[in-house]
Design an enzyme around this catalytic site. Structure first.
Site, PDB file in Angstrom:
ATOM      1  N   ASP A 100       6.450   5.222 -11.046  1.00 40.21           N
ATOM      2  CA  ASP A 100       7.133   4.957  -9.660  1.00 40.21           C
ATOM      3  C   ASP A 100       8.638   4.549 -10.049  1.00 40.21           C
ATOM      4  O   ASP A 100       9.029   3.503 -10.621  1.00 40.21           O
ATOM      5  CB  ASP A 100       6.813   3.459  -9.144  1.00 40.21           C
ATOM      6  CG  ASP A 100       6.216   3.625  -7.633  1.00 40.21           C
ATOM      7  OD1 ASP A 100       6.578   4.802  -7.174  1.00 40.21           O
ATOM      8  OD2 ASP A 100       5.632   3.026  -7.133  1.00 40.21           O
ATOM      9  N   ARG A 126      -3.019   1.091  -9.762  1.00 42.50           N
ATOM     10  CA  ARG A 126      -1.877   0.107 -10.271  1.00 42.50           C
ATOM     11  C   ARG A 126      -2.466  -1.028 -10.505  1.00 42.50           C
ATOM     12  O   ARG A 126      -3.742  -1.687 -10.000  1.00 42.50           O
ATOM     13  CB  ARG A 126      -0.891  -0.103  -9.108  1.00 42.50           C
ATOM     14  CG  ARG A 126      -0.368   1.262  -8.460  1.00 42.50           C
ATOM     15  CD  ARG A 126       0.066   1.374  -7.317  1.00 42.50           C
ATOM     16  NE  ARG A 126       0.348   2.648  -6.321  1.00 42.50           N
ATOM     17  CZ  ARG A 126       1.660   2.876  -6.270  1.00 42.50           C
ATOM     18  NH1 ARG A 126       2.747   2.115  -6.790  1.00 42.50           N
ATOM     19  NH2 ARG A 126       1.823   4.082  -5.952  1.00 42.50           N
ATOM     20  N   ASP A 130       2.847  -3.664  -8.573  1.00 42.73           N
ATOM     21  CA  ASP A 130       2.470  -2.611  -7.788  1.00 42.73           C
ATOM     22  C   ASP A 130       2.975  -1.301  -8.572  1.00 42.73           C
ATOM     23  O   ASP A 130       2.889  -0.313  -7.922  1.00 42.73           O
ATOM     24  CB  ASP A 130       2.841  -2.592  -6.296  1.00 42.73           C
ATOM     25  CG  ASP A 130       4.300  -2.781  -6.062  1.00 42.73           C
ATOM     26  OD1 ASP A 130       4.894  -3.927  -6.803  1.00 42.73           O
ATOM     27  OD2 ASP A 130       4.894  -2.313  -5.349  1.00 42.73           O
ATOM     28  N   ASN A 131       3.915  -1.527  -9.527  1.00 41.44           N
ATOM     29  CA  ASN A 131       4.350  -0.033  -9.946  1.00 41.44           C
ATOM     30  C   ASN A 131       3.987   0.004 -11.384  1.00 41.44           C
ATOM     31  O   ASN A 131       4.870   0.816 -12.382  1.00 41.44           O
ATOM     32  CB  ASN A 131       6.088  -0.268 -10.147  1.00 41.44           C
ATOM     33  CG  ASN A 131       6.686  -0.222  -8.590  1.00 41.44           C
ATOM     34  OD1 ASN A 131       5.918   0.348  -7.861  1.00 41.44           O
ATOM     35  ND2 ASN A 131       8.064  -0.731  -8.354  1.00 41.44           N
ATOM     36  N   LYS A 186       4.855  12.467  -1.777  1.00 42.27           N
ATOM     37  CA  LYS A 186       5.761  11.129  -1.580  1.00 42.27           C
ATOM     38  C   LYS A 186       6.698  11.738  -0.552  1.00 42.27           C
ATOM     39  O   LYS A 186       7.434  12.693  -0.872  1.00 42.27           O
ATOM     40  CB  LYS A 186       6.433  10.950  -3.073  1.00 42.27           C
ATOM     41  CG  LYS A 186       7.108   9.467  -2.925  1.00 42.27           C
ATOM     42  CD  LYS A 186       7.218   9.226  -4.436  1.00 42.27           C
ATOM     43  CE  LYS A 186       8.146   7.877  -4.530  1.00 42.27           C
ATOM     44  NZ  LYS A 186       8.426   7.247  -5.709  1.00 42.27           N
ATOM     45  N   GLY A 205       3.020   3.482   1.354  1.00 44.93           N
ATOM     46  CA  GLY A 205       4.043   3.189   2.648  1.00 44.93           C
ATOM     47  C   GLY A 205       4.658   4.780   2.908  1.00 44.93           C
ATOM     48  O   GLY A 205       5.061   4.955   4.195  1.00 44.93           O
ATOM     49  N   GLY A 222       0.818  -1.095   0.022  1.00 46.56           N
ATOM     50  CA  GLY A 222      -0.154   0.141  -0.065  1.00 46.56           C
ATOM     51  C   GLY A 222       1.085   1.254  -0.205  1.00 46.56           C
ATOM     52  O   GLY A 222       2.180   0.922  -0.016  1.00 46.56           O
TER      53      GLY A 222
HETATM   54  P1  AMP Z   1       9.054   0.669  -4.400  1.00 42.83           P
HETATM   55  O1  AMP Z   1      10.119  -0.192  -4.428  1.00 42.83           O
HETATM   56  O2  AMP Z   1       9.346   2.279  -4.005  1.00 42.83           O
HETATM   57  O3  AMP Z   1       7.633   0.663  -5.363  1.00 42.83           O
HETATM   58  O4  AMP Z   1       8.145   0.377  -3.114  1.00 42.83           O
HETATM   59  C1  AMP Z   1       7.466  -0.754  -2.707  1.00 42.83           C
HETATM   60  C2  AMP Z   1       6.634  -0.375  -1.478  1.00 42.83           C
HETATM   61  O5  AMP Z   1       7.279  -0.083  -0.291  1.00 42.83           O
HETATM   62  C3  AMP Z   1       5.606   0.500  -1.526  1.00 42.83           C
HETATM   63  O6  AMP Z   1       4.202   0.183  -0.743  1.00 42.83           O
HETATM   64  C4  AMP Z   1       6.059   1.801  -1.084  1.00 42.83           C
HETATM   65  O7  AMP Z   1       5.102   2.581  -0.447  1.00 42.83           O
HETATM   66  C5  AMP Z   1       6.853   1.028   0.208  1.00 42.83           C
HETATM   67  N1  AMP Z   1       8.095   2.111   0.847  1.00 42.83           N
HETATM   68  C6  AMP Z   1       9.379   2.399  -0.014  1.00 42.83           C
HETATM   69  N2  AMP Z   1      10.001   2.949   0.766  1.00 42.83           N
HETATM   70  C7  AMP Z   1       9.435   3.250   1.920  1.00 42.83           C
HETATM   71  C8  AMP Z   1       9.759   4.020   3.009  1.00 42.83           C
HETATM   72  N3  AMP Z   1      10.813   4.423   3.101  1.00 42.83           N
HETATM   73  N4  AMP Z   1       8.706   3.973   4.133  1.00 42.83           N
HETATM   74  C9  AMP Z   1       7.817   3.419   4.093  1.00 42.83           C
HETATM   75  N5  AMP Z   1       7.242   2.582   2.965  1.00 42.83           N
HETATM   76  C10 AMP Z   1       8.167   2.508   1.768  1.00 42.83           C
HETATM   77 MG    MG Z   2       6.158   1.460  -5.546  1.00 43.01          MG
END
Ligand code: AMP
Ligand code: MG
Length: 501
Positions: free
Chosen positions: A267, A184, A257-258, A114, A93, A91
Site C-alpha cells: 500500500d 492485512r 490495514d496497510n 486498484k 474501497g 475494506g
Molecule cells: P489508504 O490510506 O490508501 O490505505 O486507504 C484507507 C482506506 O480508504 C482503504 O479502505 C481504501 O480502500 C479507502 N480509500 C482510499 N481512497 C479511496 C477512494 N478514492 N475511494 C474509496 N475508498 C478509498
Molecule cells: Mg490502505
C-alpha cells in the site's frame, strides 16, 4: 508460449473463506483507457506476455470495461488501526481482487485492480485512483523488488479520460497490483471483533487456517499452527522493516490495514526515500505528529504487531504471542545491525553482530555524521563503496568531505572508519564489490518520480518508462543515466507529498 490476460489460469481461492470476508463487486468502467507503463519482470512472474496487455481487449479488462468469465471480483472487508485508533469501517474501497493466477509452477498470485470504482466499503470515496499515485505505486513496487526488498508488485498502469476530483481535477487510472497475498493485519482485527460479537472463534480460525495453508503449508494443521503463524509474521515484518531502515525508506502510512501478513511492503501512498539524512524524516505531509517518521518505523511495526497479537489472542496462547513480539525485536536488531555493517563494508559474521558493540557504536557515529552534516544518504554510501580508502588520506573522499560543515568530525570519522576497516580480513576490492551490490547508484527519489509524473500528466509517458528501466538495475551504473544519480535539486526540498491519491 507465454500467456495473455485472456488465457491465464485463474482461481477464485479467496472465496474459500467465509463470505463475511468479502462482497462481490463488478469493476466500474473508466473511459478511453490508455496504456501508460508495464513491468516485464512482474509479467514474467505470471508467465504473461507484457506486449499483449496493450491490445484493446486487454486494455478493456484492465480498465473495468470488460470482465473475464473466470474472474469473480470481490472487495475484501477488514478493520484497521489508523494513526493509533481502531477504524471498523474499512475494506477495499477502490480496489478489487479479480482472481488469483495459478502459475505454471503452481504458485497463486493475486490480481488486484486498484481504481476500479466504488464498493460497499468506499465510505465517502469515489473508488478511483489518480494517475499520479498509480505511477508512484508502480515505480516504487518495482523499485523495491529490484532493490531486493519484499514488496507487492505492479503489473501495469492504465490511464483514462475519466475525471477525478482531488485538490484539482486529475485523470482516473488503474494499477494492476500483483501479490502473493492481500491479507492485512486488519483482516485479523476484523475477525477478532466480529467473532467477539458472535461469541465464537469462527472467523479467526478460518483466517488462520487459510493463511497457513496458502502461505506457510509447512505449519498448516500442526498443533501450534497459529502461534507459529504469528511468529512468522513477526519475523518477516522485522526483516522488512530492517531493510527499510537500511535503504532509507519511509512508508508514510503504517496503519495496520496497510501491513501485509507476509511482511511485504504494501500500500504505497506518500512514501519517500531519504535524500539528506534526517532520522526524523516525515514523508507524509498529512502526518502532523510524525507518528510515521522514519526513525519511528521499527517501534510502530512492533506496535502494529501487538495489535495483531491482541486480535489473535483467542486462538494463540499469551506466552507465545509475547515470545513472537520479543522475536520481532531480536530479529530487527540483528538484521538492521548486520545490514548496516554490510553497507559500510565491515564484516562481522551476522552471528557475532549482537556482541559487536563497537560496530553498533560506529554505525551510530556514521549516522550522526550524516545527520549533523545533512549528507545525502544514498550518495554517501555509494561514494564509500567506490573508493579504496585503506591507508589513504581523508581527501580520498573529498566529494563527501567538501560537503561537510564540520570537517573535524569528518576527519575523525574517517580515521575511525579506516581503523575499523583494518580489522577486516577481506581484500579491499572484494569489499568494494560487495558494497556496490547493496548500496544503490539509483534510487526512486521524490523529485525523479515527480518529473516523470509531470510529463505523464501531459500525456508523455516516456519518462515513467525510462525511470522504471533505470530502477530495474539500481546497483549497476548505466550509460547515459547520469541525471538519475545526481543529488536532488533545491526544489526537491519543497516537494510535499500528501495522503491524497
Ligand atoms: P489508504 O490510506 O490508501 O490505505 O486507504 C484507507 C482506506 O480508504 C482503504 O479502505 C481504501 O480502500 C479507502 N480509500 C482510499 N481512497 C479511496 C477512494 N478514492 N475511494 C474509496 N475508498 C478509498
Ligand atoms: Mg490502505
Amino acid at each position: 508460449m507465454p500467456y495473455t490476460l485472456q488465457t491465464l489460469n485463474y482461481q477464485n481461492d479467496f472465496r474459500r473463506l467465509p463470505p463475511a470476508f468479502y462482497q462481490s463487486v463488478t469493476p466500474l468502467a473508466l473511459t478511453q483507457p490508455e496504456w501508460v507503463v508495464g513491468s516485464d519482470l512482474c509479467a514474467s512472474l505470471l508467465g504473461l506476455d507484457l506486449d499483449s496487455l496493450q491490445n484493446p481487449e486487454s486494455l478493456a479488462l484492465l480498465s473495468g470495461n470488460k470482465t473475464h468469465s473466470q474472474w469473480n471480483p470481490l472487495a475484501m472487508k477488514y478493520f484497521g488501526h489508523q494513526f493509533g485508533y481502531l477504524n471498523p469501517d474499512l475494506g477495499d474501497g477502490r480496489g478489487l481482487l479479480l482472481a488469483e493466477v495459478e502459475t505454471d509452477s503452481g504458485e497463486l498470485l493475486d490480481l488486484h485492480l486498484k481504481g476500479a470504482g466504488q464498493t460497499p466499503f468506499s465510505r465517502q470515496g469515489d473508488g478511483r485512483a489518480v494517475l499520479r499515485s498509480s505511477i508512484r505505486e508502480f515505480l516504487c513496487s518495482e523499485a523495491m523488488a529490484a532493490l531486493g526488498i519484499a514488496s507487492s508488485r505492479a503489473l501495469c498502469v492504465v490511464n483514462s479520460s475519466t475525471s477525478v476530483r482531488r485538490e484539482e481535477i486529475e485523470s482516473g487510472a488503474t494499477l494492476m497490483r500483483v501479490s502473493r497475498s492481500h491479507i492485512r493485519f486488519g483482516h485479523f482485527e476484523y475477525a477478532y471483533h466480529t467473532d467477539g460479537n458472535n461469541g465464537d472463534n469462527t472467523l479467526l480460525n478460518a483466517l488462520g487456517d487459510y493463511v497457513a495453508e496458502r502461505h506457510f503449508p509447512y505449519i498448516a494443521k500442526t498443533p501450534n499452527q497459529n502461534a507459529d503463524l504469528f511468529s512468522l509474521v513477526a519475523k518477516k515484518t522485522a526483516q522488512m522493516v530492517a531493510k527499510w531502515q537500511c535503504i532509507g525508506f519511509a512508508h508514510g502510512v503504517m496503519n495496520t490495514d496497510n501491513m501485509s501478513i507476509l511482511g511485504e511492503t504494501f500500500d504505497f501512498g506518500p512514501f519517500g526515500f531519504m535524500d539528506a539524512f534526517d532520522p526524523g524524516y516525515i514523508c507524509n505531509h498529512s502526518d502532523h505528529q510524525g507518528r510515521y517518521a522514519f526513525d519511528r518505523q521499527p517501534a510502530i511495526a512492533h506496535w502494529n504487531l501487538s495489535v495483531l497479537a491482541q486480535a489473535m489472542s483467542p486462538i494463540v496462547e499469551k506466552d507465545a504471542l509475547n515470545e513472537g513480539l520479543k522475536q520481532y525485536s531480536n530479529v530487527f536488531n540483528r538484521e538492521f545491525l548486520s545490514g548496516m555493517h554490510e553497507k559500510l563494508g565491515l564484516n562481522p559474521a551476522a552471528s557475532s553482530v549482537d556482541s559487536d558493540e563497537q560496530g553498533a557504536e560506529f554505525i551510530m557515529e556514521t549516522l550522526s555524521l550524516l545527520k549533523n552534516n545533512r549528507l545525502d544518504y544514498h550518495y554517501f554510501f555509494r561514494v564509500i563503496s567506490e573508493v579504496n580508502i585503506e591507508g589513504g588520506e581523508p581527501s580520498a573522499l573529498s566529494s563527501l568531505r567538501d560537503k561537510c560543515i564540520d570537517l573535524n568530525s569528518f576527519d575523525q570519522w574517517f580515521s575511525n572508519y579506516q581503523s575499523r576497516l583494518s580489522q577486516n580480513t577481506q581484500d579491499p576490492n572484494a569489499r568494494l564489490a560487495k558494497m556496490q551490490a547493496i548500496n544503490p547508484v539509483y534510487i526512486l527519489r521524490n523529485h525523479l518520480a515527480q518529473i516523470a509524473i509531470d510529463k505523464a500528466k501531459h500525456g508523455d509517458y516516456s519518462e515513467v518508462k525510462r525511470l522504471h528501466e533505470v530502477l530495474k538495475r539500481p546497483y549497476s551504473r548505466q550509460e547515459g543515466c547520469q541525471q538519475y544519480e545526481a543529488l536532488p535539486p533545491d526544489w526537491a526540498k519543497e516537494l510535499e507529498i500528501s495522503c491524497s491519491s
